[in-house]
Write a protein that holds these residues in place. Structure first.
Motif, PDB file in Angstrom:
ATOM      1  N   MET A 231       0.813  -1.204   0.000  1.00 56.98           N
ATOM      2  CA  MET A 231       0.000   0.000   0.000  1.00 56.98           C
ATOM      3  C   MET A 231       0.850   1.258   0.000  1.00 56.98           C
ATOM      4  SD  MET A 231      -2.719   1.175   2.863  1.00 56.98           S
ATOM      5  CE  MET A 231      -3.814   2.554   2.565  1.00 56.98           C
ATOM      6  N   ILE A 232       0.316   2.328  -0.612  1.00 59.89           N
ATOM      7  CA  ILE A 232       0.884   3.668  -0.530  1.00 59.89           C
ATOM      8  C   ILE A 232      -0.203   4.597   0.001  1.00 59.89           C
ATOM      9  CG2 ILE A 232       1.865   5.608  -1.800  1.00 59.89           C
ATOM     10  CD1 ILE A 232       2.972   3.626  -3.813  1.00 59.89           C
ATOM     11  N   TYR A 233       0.130   5.363   1.029  1.00 58.92           N
ATOM     12  CA  TYR A 233      -0.825   6.248   1.701  1.00 58.92           C
ATOM     13  C   TYR A 233      -0.264   7.670   1.703  1.00 58.92           C
ATOM     14  CZ  TYR A 233      -3.843   7.980   5.501  1.00 58.92           C
ATOM     15  OH  TYR A 233      -4.734   8.693   6.254  1.00 58.92           O
ATOM     16  N   TYR A 234      -1.059   8.623   1.221  1.00 57.03           N
ATOM     17  CA  TYR A 234      -0.601  10.009   1.077  1.00 57.03           C
ATOM     18  C   TYR A 234      -1.439  10.932   1.947  1.00 57.03           C
ATOM     19  CZ  TYR A 234      -0.050  14.631  -1.087  1.00 57.03           C
ATOM     20  OH  TYR A 234       0.147  15.963  -1.313  1.00 57.03           O
ATOM     21  N   GLN A 235      -0.763  11.837   2.666  1.00 58.21           N
ATOM     22  CA  GLN A 235      -1.426  12.871   3.456  1.00 58.21           C
ATOM     23  C   GLN A 235      -0.915  14.240   3.007  1.00 58.21           C
ATOM     24  OE1 GLN A 235       0.256  10.761   6.997  1.00 58.21           O
ATOM     25  NE2 GLN A 235      -1.547  11.633   7.986  1.00 58.21           N
ATOM     26  N   ARG A 236      -1.826  15.178   2.843  1.00 56.45           N
ATOM     27  CA  ARG A 236      -1.443  16.559   2.565  1.00 56.45           C
ATOM     28  C   ARG A 236      -1.984  17.433   3.688  1.00 56.45           C
ATOM     29  NH1 ARG A 236       0.657  19.850  -1.262  1.00 56.45           N
ATOM     30  NH2 ARG A 236      -0.192  21.956  -1.490  1.00 56.45           N
ATOM     31  N   LEU A 237      -1.089  17.986   4.483  1.00 56.84           N
ATOM     32  CA  LEU A 237      -1.496  18.856   5.575  1.00 56.84           C
ATOM     33  C   LEU A 237      -2.142  20.120   5.017  1.00 56.84           C
ATOM     34  CD1 LEU A 237       1.571  18.516   7.972  1.00 56.84           C
ATOM     35  CD2 LEU A 237      -0.624  17.323   8.085  1.00 56.84           C
ATOM     36  N   ASN A 254       3.545  17.454   2.591  1.00 56.06           N
ATOM     37  CA  ASN A 254       3.240  16.216   1.871  1.00 56.06           C
ATOM     38  C   ASN A 254       3.874  15.034   2.593  1.00 56.06           C
ATOM     39  OD1 ASN A 254       1.886  17.471  -0.460  1.00 56.06           O
ATOM     40  ND2 ASN A 254       3.908  18.346  -0.854  1.00 56.06           N
ATOM     41  N   GLN A 255       3.041  14.184   3.160  1.00 59.02           N
ATOM     42  CA  GLN A 255       3.484  13.062   3.974  1.00 59.02           C
ATOM     43  C   GLN A 255       3.154  11.752   3.259  1.00 59.02           C
ATOM     44  OE1 GLN A 255       4.528  13.900   7.793  1.00 59.02           O
ATOM     45  NE2 GLN A 255       5.175  15.319   6.182  1.00 59.02           N
ATOM     46  N   LEU A 256       4.161  10.898   3.111  1.00 59.89           N
ATOM     47  CA  LEU A 256       3.980   9.644   2.380  1.00 59.89           C
ATOM     48  C   LEU A 256       4.321   8.464   3.283  1.00 59.89           C
ATOM     49  CD1 LEU A 256       3.239   8.591  -0.466  1.00 59.89           C
ATOM     50  CD2 LEU A 256       5.708   8.462  -0.926  1.00 59.89           C
ATOM     51  N   THR A 257       3.413   7.499   3.323  1.00 59.16           N
ATOM     52  CA  THR A 257       3.613   6.254   4.055  1.00 59.16           C
ATOM     53  C   THR A 257       3.451   5.099   3.082  1.00 59.16           C
ATOM     54  OG1 THR A 257       2.764   7.172   6.126  1.00 59.16           O
ATOM     55  CG2 THR A 257       2.718   4.775   5.906  1.00 59.16           C
ATOM     56  N   TYR A 258       4.317   4.099   3.162  1.00 58.02           N
ATOM     57  CA  TYR A 258       4.186   2.932   2.290  1.00 58.02           C
ATOM     58  C   TYR A 258       4.630   1.691   3.059  1.00 58.02           C
ATOM     59  CZ  TYR A 258       9.059   4.371   1.623  1.00 58.02           C
ATOM     60  OH  TYR A 258      10.349   4.790   1.830  1.00 58.02           O
ATOM     61  N   GLY A 259       4.093   0.557   2.660  1.00 56.86           N
ATOM     62  CA  GLY A 259       4.444  -0.662   3.363  1.00 56.86           C
ATOM     63  C   GLY A 259       3.792  -1.875   2.753  1.00 56.86           C
ATOM     64  N   ALA A 260       4.020  -3.024   3.379  1.00 58.15           N
ATOM     65  CA  ALA A 260       3.472  -4.296   2.936  1.00 58.15           C
ATOM     66  C   ALA A 260       3.092  -5.116   4.150  1.00 58.15           C
ATOM     67  CB  ALA A 260       4.481  -5.054   2.075  1.00 58.15           C
ATOM     68  N   GLY A 261       2.187  -6.069   3.952  1.00 55.64           N
ATOM     69  CA  GLY A 261       1.736  -6.883   5.065  1.00 55.64           C
ATOM     70  C   GLY A 261       1.364  -8.282   4.637  1.00 55.64           C
ATOM     71  N   ILE A 262       1.234  -9.165   5.632  1.00 54.70           N
ATOM     72  CA  ILE A 262       0.817 -10.532   5.393  1.00 54.70           C
ATOM     73  C   ILE A 262      -0.143 -10.924   6.501  1.00 54.70           C
ATOM     74  CG2 ILE A 262       2.763 -11.532   6.689  1.00 54.70           C
ATOM     75  CD1 ILE A 262       2.782 -13.769   4.526  1.00 54.70           C
ATOM     76  N   ALA A 263      -1.139 -11.742   6.177  1.00 58.86           N
ATOM     77  CA  ALA A 263      -2.161 -12.096   7.165  1.00 58.86           C
ATOM     78  C   ALA A 263      -2.582 -13.543   6.997  1.00 58.86           C
ATOM     79  CB  ALA A 263      -3.370 -11.185   7.038  1.00 58.86           C
ATOM     80  N   TYR A 264      -3.002 -14.141   8.117  1.00 59.07           N
ATOM     81  CA  TYR A 264      -3.507 -15.499   8.147  1.00 59.07           C
ATOM     82  C   TYR A 264      -4.979 -15.475   8.496  1.00 59.07           C
ATOM     83  CZ  TYR A 264      -4.209 -20.357   9.535  1.00 59.07           C
ATOM     84  OH  TYR A 264      -4.687 -21.643   9.647  1.00 59.07           O
TER      85      TYR A 264
END
Length: 267
Positions: A231-237, A254-264
């Motif tokens: 996922m890529i998540y963008y925030q603009r104050l 301009n704030q950018l968050t990105y990452g990956a995940g796994i789930a069971y």
């Protein structure tokens, strides 16, 4: 770049929730799951130095048909329907600002961690036609009752999920947050003492629109029980939050968050 066990900031909970919260067959009920995500975000809201961390998440439907969702720093309990009208209490851990890398912002007053409490209300629509999809809208109101800041935060968020293949699908969403003047004073204000210590100008913000957000994510079903996503998540104050010298002189709106995940998934 600092490394923490838990990613700072409530927005990063979306990294895990979006990477795990929907099955490939969107026409069926979502499964119970437990997962973990890893990602990168800014050290504090408005900053530009980055941190890397991990966060857990869980989705569980009780025997009474109520839904518990926990994504990183945010959790809620739905007393409403699994689809249709939803409502219930919400808790959020808002992490503070202390011992930051920026040598100027580190001279501005520290902000302690705090627990926010409130509630949410929303609606989820599930379409079970030839091309299944899910749409969700939600309003959340939380406050910490003056423990760290005065007033409240109000967030409006929307999301949509569509399949691209029997094992691949994408999601996206948008949102906005309004905050009180007391919130902005705590997280974005610069007092006279702060100005003397840091060299930043005095800044006394008011309340109003705090940020606009948008995100996009993809999910792949690895097996009947395992899911992975990114996922890529963008925030603009916005407003006085964006006008703070903490942001304009030392950080970025301009704030950018990105990452990956796994789930069971489990029954």
């Amino acid at each position: 770049m600092k490394v923490f066990k838990v990613i700072t900031g409530a927005c990063t909970s979306f990294v895990l929730s979006s990477a795990c919260a929907s099955p490939v067959d969107l026409s069926n009920a979502l499964p119970n799951f437990f997962g973990v995500g890893i990602g990168s975000t800014t050290e504090y809201a408005g900053g530009k130095d980055r941190i890397v961390g991990v966060l857990p998440g869980m989705r569980y439907v009780t025997s009474g048909g109520h839904l518990f969702e926990w994504y990183g720093t945010y959790a809620q309990y739905n007393f409403g329907s699994l689809t249709g009208f939803q409502w219930g209490p919400a808790l959020a851990l808002r992490l503070g600002r202390r011992n930051v890398d920026d040598p100027v912002v580190s001279q501005v007053h520290d902000v302690s961690n705090t627990l926010e409490g409130g509630g949410f209300a929303g609606y989820e629509y599930s379409h079970a036609g030839d091309v299944p999809y899910r749409l969700r809208g939600e309003v959340t109101v939380v406050t910490n009752a003056g423990a760290v800041y005065t007033g409240a935060r109000v967030s409006v968020n929307t999301s949509a999920w569509f399949p691209l293949h029997t094992r691949v699908f994408i999601g996206g969403g948008a949102g906005a947050t309004w905050v009180s003047g007391g919130f902005n004073e705590t997280y974005y204000g610069v007092t006279t003492e702060d100005a003397q210590n840091s060299g930043l100008p005095v800044f006394n913000p008011g309340g109003g629109l705090n940020q606009l957000t948008g995100w996009i994510a993809g999910i792949y079903q690895l097996s009947p029980k395992w899911y992975a996503g990114a996922m890529i998540y963008y925030q603009r104050l916005m407003g006085d939050s964006a006008a703070s010298p903490i942001v304009t002189q030392r950080g970025t709106r301009n704030q950018l968050t990105y990452g990956a995940g796994i789930a069971y998934a489990f029954q």
